[in-house]
Design a protein around this motif. Structure first.
Motif, PDB file in Angstrom:
ATOM      1  N   ILE A  62       8.511 -11.736  -0.687  1.00 38.01           N
ATOM      2  CA  ILE A  62       7.488 -10.774  -0.271  1.00 38.01           C
ATOM      3  C   ILE A  62       8.144  -9.666   0.554  1.00 38.01           C
ATOM      4  CG2 ILE A  62       5.460 -10.434   1.190  1.00 38.01           C
ATOM      5  CD1 ILE A  62       4.458 -13.128   0.405  1.00 38.01           C
ATOM      6  N   VAL A  63       7.743  -8.426   0.282  1.00 40.65           N
ATOM      7  CA  VAL A  63       8.148  -7.275   1.099  1.00 40.65           C
ATOM      8  C   VAL A  63       6.908  -6.837   1.870  1.00 40.65           C
ATOM      9  CG1 VAL A  63       9.007  -4.915   1.087  1.00 40.65           C
ATOM     10  CG2 VAL A  63       9.873  -6.557  -0.597  1.00 40.65           C
ATOM     11  N   ILE A  64       7.050  -6.799   3.202  1.00 36.29           N
ATOM     12  CA  ILE A  64       5.934  -6.464   4.084  1.00 36.29           C
ATOM     13  C   ILE A  64       6.325  -5.252   4.933  1.00 36.29           C
ATOM     14  CG2 ILE A  64       4.455  -7.320   5.950  1.00 36.29           C
ATOM     15  CD1 ILE A  64       5.155 -10.142   5.018  1.00 36.29           C
ATOM     16  N   ASN A  65       5.353  -4.394   5.210  1.00 35.31           N
ATOM     17  CA  ASN A  65       5.641  -3.264   6.097  1.00 35.31           C
ATOM     18  C   ASN A  65       5.144  -3.566   7.512  1.00 35.31           C
ATOM     19  OD1 ASN A  65       2.878  -2.764   6.105  1.00 35.31           O
ATOM     20  ND2 ASN A  65       3.021  -0.897   4.900  1.00 35.31           N
ATOM     21  N   ASP A  66       5.349  -2.628   8.424  1.00 39.86           N
ATOM     22  CA  ASP A  66       4.959  -2.796   9.831  1.00 39.86           C
ATOM     23  C   ASP A  66       3.464  -2.972  10.036  1.00 39.86           C
ATOM     24  OD1 ASP A  66       7.340  -2.890  11.137  1.00 39.86           O
ATOM     25  OD2 ASP A  66       7.424  -0.745  11.569  1.00 39.86           O
ATOM     26  N   GLU A  67       2.668  -2.536   9.090  1.00 40.29           N
ATOM     27  CA  GLU A  67       1.214  -2.624   9.208  1.00 40.29           C
ATOM     28  C   GLU A  67       0.667  -3.921   8.618  1.00 40.29           C
ATOM     29  OE1 GLU A  67       0.094   0.903   7.179  1.00 40.29           O
ATOM     30  OE2 GLU A  67       0.856   2.222   8.761  1.00 40.29           O
ATOM     31  N   ASP A  68       1.531  -4.892   8.376  1.00 46.47           N
ATOM     32  CA  ASP A  68       1.178  -6.208   7.803  1.00 46.47           C
ATOM     33  C   ASP A  68       0.743  -6.137   6.344  1.00 46.47           C
ATOM     34  OD1 ASP A  68       1.694  -7.342  10.244  1.00 46.47           O
ATOM     35  OD2 ASP A  68      -0.389  -7.658  10.779  1.00 46.47           O
ATOM     36  N   ILE A  69       1.038  -5.054   5.662  1.00 46.30           N
ATOM     37  CA  ILE A  69       0.638  -4.896   4.264  1.00 46.30           C
ATOM     38  C   ILE A  69       1.753  -5.406   3.361  1.00 46.30           C
ATOM     39  CG2 ILE A  69      -0.075  -3.258   2.470  1.00 46.30           C
ATOM     40  CD1 ILE A  69      -2.088  -3.470   4.738  1.00 46.30           C
ATOM     41  N   ILE A  70       1.385  -6.237   2.403  1.00 43.25           N
ATOM     42  CA  ILE A  70       2.342  -6.732   1.410  1.00 43.25           C
ATOM     43  C   ILE A  70       2.559  -5.626   0.386  1.00 43.25           C
ATOM     44  CG2 ILE A  70       2.770  -8.439  -0.390  1.00 43.25           C
ATOM     45  CD1 ILE A  70       0.946 -10.360   1.205  1.00 43.25           C
ATOM     46  N   LYS A  71       3.762  -5.105   0.341  1.00 44.25           N
ATOM     47  CA  LYS A  71       4.075  -4.021  -0.590  1.00 44.25           C
ATOM     48  C   LYS A  71       4.466  -4.574  -1.961  1.00 44.25           C
ATOM     49  CE  LYS A  71       3.495  -0.496   0.584  1.00 44.25           C
ATOM     50  NZ  LYS A  71       2.176   0.136   0.589  1.00 44.25           N
ATOM     51  N   GLU A  72       5.199  -5.682  -1.976  1.00 40.55           N
ATOM     52  CA  GLU A  72       5.608  -6.308  -3.229  1.00 40.55           C
ATOM     53  C   GLU A  72       5.663  -7.819  -3.020  1.00 40.55           C
ATOM     54  OE1 GLU A  72       8.845  -4.520  -5.530  1.00 40.55           O
ATOM     55  OE2 GLU A  72       8.981  -2.994  -3.966  1.00 40.55           O
ATOM     56  N   ALA A  73       5.381  -8.557  -4.090  1.00 42.59           N
ATOM     57  CA  ALA A  73       5.466 -10.013  -4.044  1.00 42.59           C
ATOM     58  C   ALA A  73       5.901 -10.505  -5.423  1.00 42.59           C
ATOM     59  CB  ALA A  73       4.125 -10.619  -3.669  1.00 42.59           C
ATOM     60  N   TYR A  74       6.851 -11.422  -5.442  1.00 39.46           N
ATOM     61  CA  TYR A  74       7.383 -11.948  -6.700  1.00 39.46           C
ATOM     62  C   TYR A  74       7.557 -13.459  -6.594  1.00 39.46           C
ATOM     63  CZ  TYR A  74       8.620  -7.088  -7.451  1.00 39.46           C
ATOM     64  OH  TYR A  74       8.568  -5.731  -7.588  1.00 39.46           O
ATOM     65  N   ILE A  75       7.362 -14.129  -7.713  1.00 42.69           N
ATOM     66  CA  ILE A  75       7.650 -15.561  -7.767  1.00 42.69           C
ATOM     67  C   ILE A  75       8.664 -15.822  -8.867  1.00 42.69           C
ATOM     68  CG2 ILE A  75       5.468 -16.397  -6.826  1.00 42.69           C
ATOM     69  CD1 ILE A  75       4.546 -17.001  -9.656  1.00 42.69           C
ATOM     70  N   TYR A  76       9.506 -16.795  -8.600  1.00 41.44           N
ATOM     71  CA  TYR A  76      10.454 -17.308  -9.589  1.00 41.44           C
ATOM     72  C   TYR A  76      10.066 -18.757  -9.778  1.00 41.44           C
ATOM     73  CZ  TYR A  76      14.899 -18.354 -11.878  1.00 41.44           C
ATOM     74  OH  TYR A  76      15.860 -18.724 -12.774  1.00 41.44           O
ATOM     75  N   LYS A  77       9.615 -19.070 -10.957  1.00 41.10           N
ATOM     76  CA  LYS A  77       9.088 -20.395 -11.213  1.00 41.10           C
ATOM     77  C   LYS A  77       9.806 -20.981 -12.416  1.00 41.10           C
ATOM     78  CE  LYS A  77       4.613 -22.624 -11.446  1.00 41.10           C
ATOM     79  NZ  LYS A  77       3.184 -22.415 -11.455  1.00 41.10           N
ATOM     80  N   GLY A  78      10.274 -22.197 -12.264  1.00 42.74           N
ATOM     81  CA  GLY A  78      10.897 -22.871 -13.387  1.00 42.74           C
ATOM     82  C   GLY A  78      12.367 -23.144 -13.178  1.00 42.74           C
TER      83      GLY A  78
END
Length: 125
Positions: A62-78
């Motif tokens: 997860i990439v988060i900014n100073d305002e607690d907003i998630i800018k990007e989120a990725y999962i690697y599964k498997g």
């Protein structure tokens, strides 16, 4: 007969090692690209966590900014070499501090565990 079995087992172990190296390089390359994207931009945090067992692994980034907003989120599964990072679009632009864990449950217990750990890590920054 025993010699053939031993040869086969050695071959399987070698192939498994080669695939593990490939997966590690793929992971490393993805992380480097993500870091480069936010390099020099103040107020962004890259948080990574993993959860799972021998049969079911998951990595959450997860990439988060100073305002607690998630800018990007990725999962690697498997576990297969064909697995890759997939965006979790439902988390984009959500506020991490107010996001309910119940919303994450639809993705499975491992993602819920990862997200809970990331929230704890972020709270300690």
């Amino acid at each position: 007969m025993v010699r053939n079995v031993v040869t086969l087992l050695i071959f399987i172990v070698l192939v498994q090692r080669i695939f593990a190296i490939y997966q590690f390089r793929k992971y490393d390359s993805f992380i480097k690209k993500l870091k480069e994207k936010y390099l020099g931009r103040a107020g962004y945090y890259l948080l990574i966590n993993k959860a799972g067992s021998i049969f079911s692994n998951l990595i959450l980034i997860i990439v988060i900014n100073d305002e607690d907003i998630i800018k990007e989120a990725y999962i690697y599964k498997g576990k297969f070499i064909f697995s890759g990072f997939n965006p979790v679009v439902d988390l984009f632009n959500e506020k991490i501090s107010t996001l309910d864990i119940k919303e994450i449950r639809t993705y499975g217990k491992n993602l819920e565990t990862c997200f809970r750990k990331i929230k704890e890590d972020y709270a300690n920054i």
